[in-house]
Write a protein that holds these residues in place. Structure first.
Motif, mmCIF file in Angstrom:
data_model
loop_
_atom_site.group_PDB
_atom_site.id
_atom_site.type_symbol
_atom_site.label_atom_id
_atom_site.label_comp_id
_atom_site.label_asym_id
_atom_site.label_seq_id
_atom_site.Cartn_x
_atom_site.Cartn_y
_atom_site.Cartn_z
ATOM 1 N N SER A 22 23.657 7.169 -5.062
ATOM 2 C CA SER A 22 24.431 8.351 -4.680
ATOM 3 C C SER A 22 23.733 9.008 -3.496
ATOM 4 O O SER A 22 22.562 8.731 -3.203
ATOM 5 C CB SER A 22 24.490 9.329 -5.849
ATOM 6 N N LEU A 23 24.436 9.890 -2.822
ATOM 7 C CA LEU A 23 23.850 10.614 -1.700
ATOM 8 C C LEU A 23 22.574 11.324 -2.133
ATOM 9 O O LEU A 23 21.557 11.276 -1.436
ATOM 10 C CB LEU A 23 24.861 11.610 -1.119
ATOM 11 N N LEU A 24 22.589 11.961 -3.280
ATOM 12 C CA LEU A 24 21.417 12.682 -3.782
ATOM 13 C C LEU A 24 20.216 11.754 -3.914
ATOM 14 O O LEU A 24 19.141 12.032 -3.364
ATOM 15 C CB LEU A 24 21.736 13.322 -5.138
ATOM 16 N N LEU A 25 20.378 10.648 -4.627
ATOM 17 C CA LEU A 25 19.255 9.737 -4.838
ATOM 18 C C LEU A 25 18.807 9.077 -3.536
ATOM 19 O O LEU A 25 17.614 8.867 -3.310
ATOM 20 C CB LEU A 25 19.626 8.679 -5.875
ATOM 21 N N PHE A 26 19.758 8.760 -2.682
ATOM 22 C CA PHE A 26 19.443 8.168 -1.382
ATOM 23 C C PHE A 26 18.562 9.094 -0.552
ATOM 24 O O PHE A 26 17.538 8.671 0.003
ATOM 25 C CB PHE A 26 20.752 7.847 -0.648
ATOM 26 N N LEU A 27 18.916 10.370 -0.458
ATOM 27 C CA LEU A 27 18.143 11.289 0.380
ATOM 28 C C LEU A 27 16.716 11.465 -0.132
ATOM 29 O O LEU A 27 15.786 11.614 0.658
ATOM 30 C CB LEU A 27 18.854 12.637 0.493
ATOM 31 N N TYR A 28 16.541 11.419 -1.450
ATOM 32 C CA TYR A 28 15.193 11.500 -2.008
ATOM 33 C C TYR A 28 14.413 10.200 -1.796
ATOM 34 O O TYR A 28 13.223 10.139 -2.082
ATOM 35 C CB TYR A 28 15.242 11.808 -3.506
ATOM 36 N N ASP A 29 15.056 9.160 -1.318
ATOM 37 C CA ASP A 29 14.408 7.873 -1.102
ATOM 38 C C ASP A 29 14.081 7.632 0.372
ATOM 39 O O ASP A 29 13.550 6.587 0.730
ATOM 40 C CB ASP A 29 15.311 6.749 -1.631
ATOM 41 N N ILE A 30 14.395 8.590 1.241
ATOM 42 C CA ILE A 30 14.122 8.462 2.668
ATOM 43 C C ILE A 30 12.773 9.112 2.978
ATOM 44 O O ILE A 30 12.585 10.301 2.732
ATOM 45 C CB ILE A 30 15.218 9.148 3.513
ATOM 46 N N PRO A 31 11.838 8.333 3.544
ATOM 47 C CA PRO A 31 10.565 8.951 3.912
ATOM 48 C C PRO A 31 10.746 9.985 5.021
ATOM 49 O O PRO A 31 11.584 9.816 5.902
ATOM 50 C CB PRO A 31 9.712 7.774 4.402
ATOM 51 N N LEU A 77 26.108 18.346 -2.604
ATOM 52 C CA LEU A 77 24.708 17.935 -2.634
ATOM 53 C C LEU A 77 23.816 19.078 -3.100
ATOM 54 O O LEU A 77 22.933 18.893 -3.947
ATOM 55 C CB LEU A 77 24.277 17.463 -1.241
ATOM 56 N N LYS A 78 24.032 20.270 -2.568
ATOM 57 C CA LYS A 78 23.218 21.424 -2.965
ATOM 58 C C LYS A 78 23.378 21.725 -4.457
ATOM 59 O O LYS A 78 22.396 22.023 -5.137
ATOM 60 C CB LYS A 78 23.567 22.643 -2.117
ATOM 61 N N LYS A 79 24.588 21.596 -4.968
ATOM 62 C CA LYS A 79 24.810 21.795 -6.404
ATOM 63 C C LYS A 79 24.099 20.731 -7.220
ATOM 64 O O LYS A 79 23.501 21.021 -8.263
ATOM 65 C CB LYS A 79 26.303 21.798 -6.716
ATOM 66 N N ASP A 80 24.164 19.485 -6.753
ATOM 67 C CA ASP A 80 23.492 18.384 -7.456
ATOM 68 C C ASP A 80 21.980 18.585 -7.485
ATOM 69 O O ASP A 80 21.327 18.307 -8.496
ATOM 70 C CB ASP A 80 23.815 17.041 -6.802
ATOM 71 N N ILE A 81 21.414 19.049 -6.392
ATOM 72 C CA ILE A 81 19.966 19.289 -6.335
ATOM 73 C C ILE A 81 19.563 20.284 -7.418
ATOM 74 O O ILE A 81 18.530 20.131 -8.063
ATOM 75 C CB ILE A 81 19.557 19.790 -4.935
ATOM 76 N N GLN A 82 20.390 21.299 -7.620
ATOM 77 C CA GLN A 82 20.074 22.317 -8.617
ATOM 78 C C GLN A 82 20.373 21.856 -10.038
ATOM 79 O O GLN A 82 19.750 22.327 -10.984
ATOM 80 C CB GLN A 82 20.841 23.599 -8.301
ATOM 81 N N ALA A 83 21.297 20.907 -10.190
ATOM 82 C CA ALA A 83 21.739 20.506 -11.530
ATOM 83 C C ALA A 83 21.012 19.289 -12.103
ATOM 84 O O ALA A 83 20.809 19.202 -13.315
ATOM 85 C CB ALA A 83 23.248 20.227 -11.514
ATOM 86 N N VAL A 84 20.634 18.351 -11.256
ATOM 87 C CA VAL A 84 20.058 17.097 -11.747
ATOM 88 C C VAL A 84 18.544 17.262 -11.904
ATOM 89 O O VAL A 84 17.858 17.601 -10.938
ATOM 90 C CB VAL A 84 20.374 15.918 -10.791
ATOM 91 N N PRO A 85 18.021 17.009 -13.102
ATOM 92 C CA PRO A 85 16.573 17.143 -13.308
ATOM 93 C C PRO A 85 15.793 16.191 -12.401
ATOM 94 O O PRO A 85 16.181 15.043 -12.187
ATOM 95 C CB PRO A 85 16.376 16.768 -14.781
ATOM 96 N N ILE A 86 14.676 16.679 -11.891
ATOM 97 C CA ILE A 86 13.872 15.881 -10.967
ATOM 98 C C ILE A 86 13.383 14.588 -11.608
ATOM 99 O O ILE A 86 13.233 13.569 -10.927
ATOM 100 C CB ILE A 86 12.714 16.714 -10.361
#
Length: 164
Positions: A22-31, A77-86
Motif C-alpha cells: 500500500s502507499l503507506l507501507l511503501f513510503l515507510y520502505d523508502i530510504p 495517507l495522513k489518516k492511515d499514519i494515525q490509525a495503523v499501529p507502527i
C-alpha cells in the motif's frame, strides 16, 4: 482503497527484492523519505515519487514507476499514519522506526532541502530520542542539535537518482 505500489527494494549485498505494498507501507520502505520523522507535504512527496528511485549506490534504495498522489490520497495517507499501529508497518517496511509526524505548518516550503532543515530544527532532537532512546536519550540538547545538523546536511545532499 489505497493504491498498490509495485517496486524493487535493494540493499548492498542482498540483491533486488520485488515488492508490492500500500502507499503507506511503501513510503515507510523508502530510504531518506522523511527528514527527522516528519511527513513531507504532498508537493515534496510528489517530487520524490516522480523520480522513481531513492537511495542507492552502496546504500539501501528503492525503485518504482514514477507517479504522483492526489489530494485525496494524501488525506487518506495522513489518516492511515494515525490509525495503523507502527508495529504493523514495521513488519513490512524497513524504515518504520516511529510514526511519521504530521505537521502541515511546513507545507508552504517547496524546496526539499529547505523543508528538511526547517523540520529538523523543530523535530530533530525529539525524533532522535524517539527512535534511539538508548543512544540519544541521555544527550544534552546542544549535543543533539549538533547531531541533527550533521544528519540534516547529509540527507539534503543525497542524490535521488536511479542506480546504474
Amino acid at each position: 482503497m489505497s493504491r498498490v505500489i509495485r517496486y524493487i527494494r535493494y540493499d548492498y549485498g542482498r540483491g533486488d527484492e520485488p515488492r508490492e505494498a500500500s502507499l503507506l507501507l511503501f513510503l515507510y520502505d523508502i530510504p531518506y523519505f522523511t527528514s527527522c520523522g516528519v511527513l513531507p507535504s504532498r508537493f515534496i512527496i510528489n517530487e520524490i515519487l516522480k523520480v522513481g528511485a531513492n537511495g542507492g549506490g552502496m546504500s539501501p534504495g528503492a525503485t518504482w514507476e514514477p507517479f504522483e498522489i492526489t489530494d485525496e490520497e494524501f488525506e487518506s495517507l495522513k489518516k492511515d499514519i494515525q490509525a495503523v499501529p507502527i508495529d504493523i508497518i514495521r513488519a513490512s517496511s524497513r524504515y518504520a522506526d516511529a510514526p511519521f509526524i504530521i505537521d502541515p505548518s511546513f507545507d508552504y516550503l517547496e524546496d526539499r532541502a529547505t523543508w528538511s532543515r526547517e523540520v529538523c530544527q523543530k523535530y530533530g532532537a525529539e525524533w532522535l530520542r524517539r527512535v534511539s532512546p538508548e543512544i540519544y536519550g541521555k544527550m544534552d540538547d546542544q549535543a543533539l542539535r549538533n547531531v541533527v545538523e550533521t544528519m540534516t546536511n547529509r540527507r539534503t545532499d543525497q542524490t535521488f537518482q536511479p542506480r546504474p
